[in-house]
Design a protein around this motif. Sequence first.
Motif, PDB file in Angstrom:
ATOM      1  N   SER A 150       0.830  -1.207   0.000  1.00  0.00           N
ATOM      2  CA  SER A 150       0.000   0.000   0.000  1.00  0.00           C
ATOM      3  C   SER A 150       0.868   1.262   0.000  1.00  0.00           C
ATOM      4  O   SER A 150       1.952   1.293   0.592  1.00  0.00           O
ATOM      5  CB  SER A 150      -0.909   0.005   1.230  1.00  0.00           C
ATOM      6  N   SER A 151       0.349   2.305  -0.630  1.00  0.00           N
ATOM      7  CA  SER A 151       1.056   3.589  -0.641  1.00  0.00           C
ATOM      8  C   SER A 151       0.791   4.397   0.631  1.00  0.00           C
ATOM      9  O   SER A 151       1.455   5.397   0.891  1.00  0.00           O
ATOM     10  CB  SER A 151       0.637   4.412  -1.862  1.00  0.00           C
TER      11      SER A 151
ATOM     12  N   LEU B 121      -5.437   7.896   5.731  1.00  0.00           N
ATOM     13  CA  LEU B 121      -6.550   6.949   5.610  1.00  0.00           C
ATOM     14  C   LEU B 121      -7.929   7.604   5.689  1.00  0.00           C
ATOM     15  O   LEU B 121      -8.940   6.906   5.640  1.00  0.00           O
ATOM     16  CB  LEU B 121      -6.445   5.875   6.705  1.00  0.00           C
ATOM     17  N   GLU B 122      -7.968   8.926   5.797  1.00  0.00           N
ATOM     18  CA  GLU B 122      -9.246   9.600   6.064  1.00  0.00           C
ATOM     19  C   GLU B 122     -10.322   9.250   5.040  1.00  0.00           C
ATOM     20  O   GLU B 122     -11.484   9.033   5.397  1.00  0.00           O
ATOM     21  CB  GLU B 122      -9.046  11.115   6.112  1.00  0.00           C
ATOM     22  N   HIS B 123      -9.977   9.149   3.767  1.00  0.00           N
ATOM     23  CA  HIS B 123     -10.978   8.883   2.725  1.00  0.00           C
ATOM     24  C   HIS B 123     -10.833   7.478   2.133  1.00  0.00           C
ATOM     25  O   HIS B 123     -11.381   7.195   1.069  1.00  0.00           O
ATOM     26  CB  HIS B 123     -10.868   9.945   1.628  1.00  0.00           C
ATOM     27  N   ALA B 124     -10.114   6.627   2.832  1.00  0.00           N
ATOM     28  CA  ALA B 124      -9.850   5.271   2.346  1.00  0.00           C
ATOM     29  C   ALA B 124     -11.032   4.343   2.645  1.00  0.00           C
ATOM     30  O   ALA B 124     -11.876   4.625   3.492  1.00  0.00           O
ATOM     31  CB  ALA B 124      -8.575   4.729   2.986  1.00  0.00           C
ATOM     32  N   THR B 125     -11.084   3.220   1.937  1.00  0.00           N
ATOM     33  CA  THR B 125     -12.141   2.214   2.154  1.00  0.00           C
ATOM     34  C   THR B 125     -11.703   1.232   3.240  1.00  0.00           C
ATOM     35  O   THR B 125     -10.592   0.698   3.198  1.00  0.00           O
ATOM     36  CB  THR B 125     -12.432   1.452   0.852  1.00  0.00           C
TER      37      THR B 125
ATOM     38  N   ASN C  48      -5.949  -7.569  -2.779  1.00  0.00           N
ATOM     39  CA  ASN C  48      -6.537  -7.343  -4.110  1.00  0.00           C
ATOM     40  C   ASN C  48      -6.895  -5.880  -4.381  1.00  0.00           C
ATOM     41  O   ASN C  48      -7.345  -5.533  -5.478  1.00  0.00           O
ATOM     42  CB  ASN C  48      -7.812  -8.187  -4.278  1.00  0.00           C
ATOM     43  N   GLY C  49      -6.752  -5.037  -3.354  1.00  0.00           N
ATOM     44  CA  GLY C  49      -7.082  -3.627  -3.525  1.00  0.00           C
ATOM     45  C   GLY C  49      -8.562  -3.315  -3.435  1.00  0.00           C
ATOM     46  O   GLY C  49      -8.994  -2.227  -3.824  1.00  0.00           O
ATOM     47  N   GLU C  50      -9.375  -4.255  -2.907  1.00  0.00           N
ATOM     48  CA  GLU C  50     -10.811  -3.999  -2.750  1.00  0.00           C
ATOM     49  C   GLU C  50     -11.093  -3.086  -1.556  1.00  0.00           C
ATOM     50  O   GLU C  50     -12.165  -2.482  -1.460  1.00  0.00           O
ATOM     51  CB  GLU C  50     -11.562  -5.317  -2.570  1.00  0.00           C
ATOM     52  N   ALA C  51     -10.146  -3.036  -0.626  1.00  0.00           N
ATOM     53  CA  ALA C  51     -10.240  -2.142   0.533  1.00  0.00           C
ATOM     54  C   ALA C  51      -8.832  -1.641   0.840  1.00  0.00           C
ATOM     55  O   ALA C  51      -7.842  -2.221   0.383  1.00  0.00           O
ATOM     56  CB  ALA C  51     -10.838  -2.869   1.734  1.00  0.00           C
ATOM     57  N   ASP C  52      -8.765  -0.572   1.631  1.00  0.00           N
ATOM     58  CA  ASP C  52      -7.465   0.067   1.881  1.00  0.00           C
ATOM     59  C   ASP C  52      -6.880  -0.247   3.253  1.00  0.00           C
ATOM     60  O   ASP C  52      -5.665  -0.341   3.403  1.00  0.00           O
ATOM     61  CB  ASP C  52      -7.605   1.583   1.732  1.00  0.00           C
ATOM     62  N   TYR C  53      -7.752  -0.351   4.262  1.00  0.00           N
ATOM     63  CA  TYR C  53      -7.211  -0.717   5.582  1.00  0.00           C
ATOM     64  C   TYR C  53      -8.209  -1.566   6.357  1.00  0.00           C
ATOM     65  O   TYR C  53      -9.393  -1.627   6.028  1.00  0.00           O
ATOM     66  CB  TYR C  53      -6.754   0.504   6.380  1.00  0.00           C
TER      67      TYR C  53
ATOM     68  N   PHE D   5       0.606  -7.830   5.793  1.00  0.00           N
ATOM     69  CA  PHE D   5       0.089  -6.539   6.245  1.00  0.00           C
ATOM     70  C   PHE D   5       1.249  -5.635   6.675  1.00  0.00           C
ATOM     71  O   PHE D   5       2.344  -6.116   6.984  1.00  0.00           O
ATOM     72  CB  PHE D   5      -0.821  -6.704   7.472  1.00  0.00           C
ATOM     73  N   ARG D   6       0.961  -4.354   6.724  1.00  0.00           N
ATOM     74  CA  ARG D   6       1.863  -3.390   7.362  1.00  0.00           C
ATOM     75  C   ARG D   6       1.045  -2.648   8.419  1.00  0.00           C
ATOM     76  O   ARG D   6      -0.067  -2.192   8.139  1.00  0.00           O
ATOM     77  CB  ARG D   6       2.439  -2.432   6.313  1.00  0.00           C
TER      78      ARG D   6
END
Length: 286
Positions: free
Chosen positions: A95-96, A103-107, A152-157, A174-175
């Motif tokens: 993840s970037s 993460l404020e606007h992340a899924t 898979n990039g379906e969610a961010d955190y 994970f990180r």
Amino acid sequence: MTNLTIGGVPEHFNYPWYLTLKNKEYNKQNINLRWQDFPGGTGAMCKALRAGDVDIAIVLTEGIIKDIADGNPSKIVQTFVKSPLIWGIHVGAKSSFKNISDLEHATIAISRFGSGSHLMAIVNAYNQGWDVANLKFKVIGNLQGGIDALTNGEADYFMWEHFTTKPLVDDGTFRLIDDCPTPWPCFVIAVRDEVLENNFEEVKKVLDIINGKTKNFKQIDAINRILAERYEQQLEDIQQWLKITEWNDGKPISKNIITRIQNKMVQFKVIEKKKNSSNFIKNMYI
């Protein structure tokens, strides 16, 4: 013989239950207690309590309070783990995202709505000063679903218990971005109203047995090595977890504690308004 079914997450917190079941301590009290693993967590157990699929559940405090407020016909009979739960905030290894502010606007991956991973994401957002109304969720079912969604990039955190997910941080799946402790005792024991009505004394015996086991749990010979091996953890991680984890000493849960937790949950917009705290608990030791 009274048949009772109990549910809990397959994690180190519940190893005392495994020991008492292995030693057939409930059978000696004429109780056939059967354990059911719930890798989906508290949301899945609340659903099972409502459906009558389990009689007793070891659930996250915030999850069961919200579900009882929403009509779950169960009561909290005592705290199980009185220390906070440390929720790790995880992103995929590639993840970037680097900092919690990213993460404020992340899924957010959550096991299900009403679960700990859902409610604690709201608590964390509130702590960060984010607009809770703008949070985006992806329902993933369980820890494996979280792994898949982040990979898979379906969610961010994804938020899950720090030590349970530590091996996934160690192996590069994970990180860990940060931790978010619960602002309340983490696990409680909930029992369906019907079971409390019909099997009050049996439930009391179950509680007496498990409280006896947790009282001296940390003194069990080589318990840190046993837990590390069973749950595939680093020994130093288990030692740290044992140091910060406190089980209940058998005292009943008070209305004051439920009121304080409800106040926080209203503040965090997890529940809309407080209800009478006596509606949530059953004192087994009157």
